[in-house]
Write a protein that holds these residues in place. Structure first.
Motif, PDB file in Angstrom:
ATOM      1  N   UNK A  19       0.706  -1.112  -0.193  1.00 47.49           N
ATOM      2  CA  UNK A  19      -0.031   0.270   0.144  1.00 47.49           C
ATOM      3  C   UNK A  19       1.047   1.138   0.142  1.00 47.49           C
ATOM      4  N   UNK A  20       0.640   2.616  -0.805  1.00 44.93           N
ATOM      5  CA  UNK A  20       0.812   3.170  -0.731  1.00 44.93           C
ATOM      6  C   UNK A  20       0.797   4.371   0.266  1.00 44.93           C
ATOM      7  N   UNK A  21       1.428   4.700   1.067  1.00 45.70           N
ATOM      8  CA  UNK A  21       0.903   5.243   2.814  1.00 45.70           C
ATOM      9  C   UNK A  21       1.101   7.347   2.208  1.00 45.70           C
ATOM     10  N   UNK A  22       0.838   7.703   2.506  1.00 46.49           N
ATOM     11  CA  UNK A  22       1.229   9.198   2.367  1.00 46.49           C
ATOM     12  C   UNK A  22       0.256   9.866   3.721  1.00 46.49           C
ATOM     13  N   UNK A  23       1.203   9.918   4.750  1.00 49.75           N
ATOM     14  CA  UNK A  23       0.195  10.608   5.314  1.00 49.75           C
ATOM     15  C   UNK A  23       1.411  12.103   6.294  1.00 49.75           C
ATOM     16  N   UNK A  24       0.642  13.373   6.846  1.00 49.09           N
ATOM     17  CA  UNK A  24       1.614  14.436   7.308  1.00 49.09           C
ATOM     18  C   UNK A  24       1.124  14.128   8.795  1.00 49.09           C
ATOM     19  N   UNK A  25       1.882  14.764   9.266  1.00 51.08           N
ATOM     20  CA  UNK A  25       2.377  15.331  10.719  1.00 51.08           C
ATOM     21  C   UNK A  25       0.602  16.411  11.351  1.00 51.08           C
ATOM     22  N   UNK A  26       0.780  15.585  11.986  1.00 52.58           N
ATOM     23  CA  UNK A  26       0.811  14.716  13.069  1.00 52.58           C
ATOM     24  C   UNK A  26       0.198  13.075  12.764  1.00 52.58           C
ATOM     25  N   UNK A  27       0.515  12.467  12.764  1.00 53.80           N
ATOM     26  CA  UNK A  27       0.244  11.071  12.678  1.00 53.80           C
ATOM     27  C   UNK A  27       0.466   9.630  13.454  1.00 53.80           C
ATOM     28  N   UNK A  28      -0.937   8.467  13.225  1.00 52.35           N
ATOM     29  CA  UNK A  28       0.227   7.455  13.750  1.00 52.35           C
ATOM     30  C   UNK A  28      -0.557   6.161  13.222  1.00 52.35           C
ATOM     31  N   UNK A  29       0.050   4.800  12.627  1.00 50.05           N
ATOM     32  CA  UNK A  29      -0.117   4.527  12.071  1.00 50.05           C
ATOM     33  C   UNK A  29      -0.037   3.241  12.893  1.00 50.05           C
ATOM     34  N   UNK A  30      -1.238   1.907  13.407  1.00 55.06           N
ATOM     35  CA  UNK A  30      -1.112   0.708  13.970  1.00 55.06           C
ATOM     36  C   UNK A  30      -1.261  -0.185  12.968  1.00 55.06           C
ATOM     37  N   UNK A  31      -0.162  -1.569  12.442  1.00 51.57           N
ATOM     38  CA  UNK A  31      -0.284  -2.462  12.186  1.00 51.57           C
ATOM     39  C   UNK A  31      -0.184  -3.261  13.007  1.00 51.57           C
ATOM     40  N   UNK A  32      -1.173  -4.372  12.728  1.00 49.52           N
ATOM     41  CA  UNK A  32      -1.423  -5.771  13.637  1.00 49.52           C
ATOM     42  C   UNK A  32      -0.331  -6.662  13.184  1.00 49.52           C
ATOM     43  N   UNK A  33      -0.040  -7.949  13.965  1.00 52.40           N
ATOM     44  CA  UNK A  33       0.758  -9.004  13.187  1.00 52.40           C
ATOM     45  C   UNK A  33      -0.448  -9.305  12.499  1.00 52.40           C
ATOM     46  N   UNK A  95      -9.995  -1.517  -7.366  1.00 56.25           N
ATOM     47  CA  UNK A  95     -10.800  -2.741  -6.625  1.00 56.25           C
ATOM     48  C   UNK A  95     -10.105  -3.918  -7.228  1.00 56.25           C
ATOM     49  N   UNK A  96      -9.343  -3.902  -8.476  1.00 61.91           N
ATOM     50  CA  UNK A  96      -8.722  -4.686  -9.444  1.00 61.91           C
ATOM     51  C   UNK A  96      -7.236  -4.621  -9.395  1.00 61.91           C
ATOM     52  N   UNK A  97      -6.682  -3.331  -8.789  1.00 59.82           N
ATOM     53  CA  UNK A  97      -5.370  -3.260  -8.905  1.00 59.82           C
ATOM     54  C   UNK A  97      -5.026  -3.772  -7.191  1.00 59.82           C
ATOM     55  N   UNK A  98      -3.456  -4.116  -6.923  1.00 59.37           N
ATOM     56  CA  UNK A  98      -2.642  -4.758  -5.894  1.00 59.37           C
ATOM     57  C   UNK A  98      -2.300  -4.020  -5.352  1.00 59.37           C
ATOM     58  N   UNK A  99      -2.315  -2.439  -5.611  1.00 60.26           N
ATOM     59  CA  UNK A  99      -1.967  -1.714  -4.618  1.00 60.26           C
ATOM     60  C   UNK A  99      -2.778  -0.590  -3.939  1.00 60.26           C
ATOM     61  N   UNK A 100      -2.772  -0.661  -2.990  1.00 59.12           N
ATOM     62  CA  UNK A 100      -3.348  -0.659  -1.812  1.00 59.12           C
ATOM     63  C   UNK A 100      -3.272   1.539  -1.601  1.00 59.12           C
ATOM     64  N   UNK A 101      -4.211   2.299  -1.096  1.00 61.51           N
ATOM     65  CA  UNK A 101      -3.704   3.328  -0.597  1.00 61.51           C
ATOM     66  C   UNK A 101      -4.438   3.693   0.807  1.00 61.51           C
ATOM     67  N   UNK A 102      -3.202   4.243   1.808  1.00 64.50           N
ATOM     68  CA  UNK A 102      -3.644   5.002   2.716  1.00 64.50           C
ATOM     69  C   UNK A 102      -3.278   6.740   2.861  1.00 64.50           C
TER      70      UNK A 102
END
Length: 318
Positions: A19-33, A95-102
């Protein structure tokens, strides 16, 4: 036979996701196992990796840095270690793209990342991957791992511009990046181990050293290229230009197992995969891994897995 690529091929149980992730401060992402391994590439900006577990210090990351989490353990990424973490699921404009967006909006500095997972079976990991630290950090140092960082540049360019073929290019680059990450770690670890062991007056050891040792490397290539061959220690040593005794001692001290013990382990690993992924009869599986007798194969398989081959196959296909 490329031992590193072969070891990964046996462990792969599915396709990678990213996934392509674009974030502008302040930001915090939690990734589960996740089942497998996780990775993050910092394409632009800076952030912090927040490992899970008491006493684990946050790790600062900057543009060009790569982190690989061997066991896919839970963790976080944030603009600052003090920023609260939230779970954000990737969206897909197509929906057919293998690349997600965050995307995380905010008033502060912008960070661009590529985040993803490699689906690897951890039930029987190759000993090479067991030697990896749980977090591999490959900083963007000038002159180090040029091919890997060139690949991250290509990924960044593909993700920035929606050009024809991007959905085919990015997954292929992500898959190739796993081998580049492991190759970079092998290079760093073998150099470090050689230096440390030389200072201590002992020979270097470990799988990173084994893959770069000419004699051991050629023996491993032979085993992986033709696991069904009735290899002897003498034949394997001859491939590397060593006598039987010298080769056996070097192989065992570096790899941590004797040549024939590793041969058996690798044969049974291949057999397990064949039983899981094919309907080949047991006699064919036995011959594929060097056993002319189905009985002898079944006995060796049960000793390794604790289950008869047929029962293992039935359990794997449920």
């Amino acid at each position: 036979m490329d031992v590193l690529a072969d070891a990964l091929a046996v462990m792969r149980v599915g396709t990678s996701t990213s996934a392509r992730t674009e974030a502008r401060a302040p930001w915090g992402l939690r990734f589960p196992a996740v089942e497998g391994a996780s990775f993050h590439v910092v394409l632009q900006g800076t952030c912090w990796l927040i490992p899970k577990g008491a006493g684990r210090a946050p790790l600062p990351l900057t543009s060009g840095d790569i982190v690989f989490l061997r066991d896919g353990s839970a963790h976080g990424l944030a603009d600052d270690p003090a920023t609260p973490l939230t779970v954000v699921a990737p969206s897909r404009q197509d929906p057919s793209s293998p690349i997600g967006q965050v995307r995380v909006d905010g008033p502060g500095a912008r960070t661009m990342l590529l985040c993803g997972t490699y689906r690897l079976g951890n039930a029987r990991p190759h000993p090479l991957l067991c030697e990896l630290p749980d977090i591999v950090h490959l900083p963007a140092r000038p002159g180090r791992h040029g091919e890997l960082h060139a690949m991250t540049g290509l990924l960044g360019a593909e993700l920035d511009e929606r050009r024809p073929g991007r959905d085919g290019v990015v997954p292929a680059l992500v898959d190739a990046m796993l081998l580049y990450i492991l190759r970079a770690w092998v290079d760093d670890r073998s150099a470090e181990e050689a230096r440390r062991r030389t200072e201590a007056g002992r020979g270097p050891a470990g799988w990173a050293v084994a893959l770069t040792d000419p004699a051991i490397g050629r023996a491993l290539e032979g085993i992986h290229a033709d696991p069904a061959r009735p290899w002897t220690v003498e034949e394997l040593g001859t491939r590397g230009g060593l006598s039987r005794s010298v080769f056996a001692q070097r192989f065992t001290s570096v790899v941590g197992a004797s040549p024939l013990a590793y041969l058996t382990w690798w044969r049974m690993t291949i057999a397990g995969r064949l039983l899981r992924e094919s309907d080949a009869p047991l006699s064919a599986v036995a011959q594929r891994v060097g056993y002319s007798s189905e009985f002898a194969f079944a006995k060796a398989f049960k000793r390794e897995y604790g289950l008869a081959p047929g029962r293992y196959r039935r359990g794997a296909t449920r």
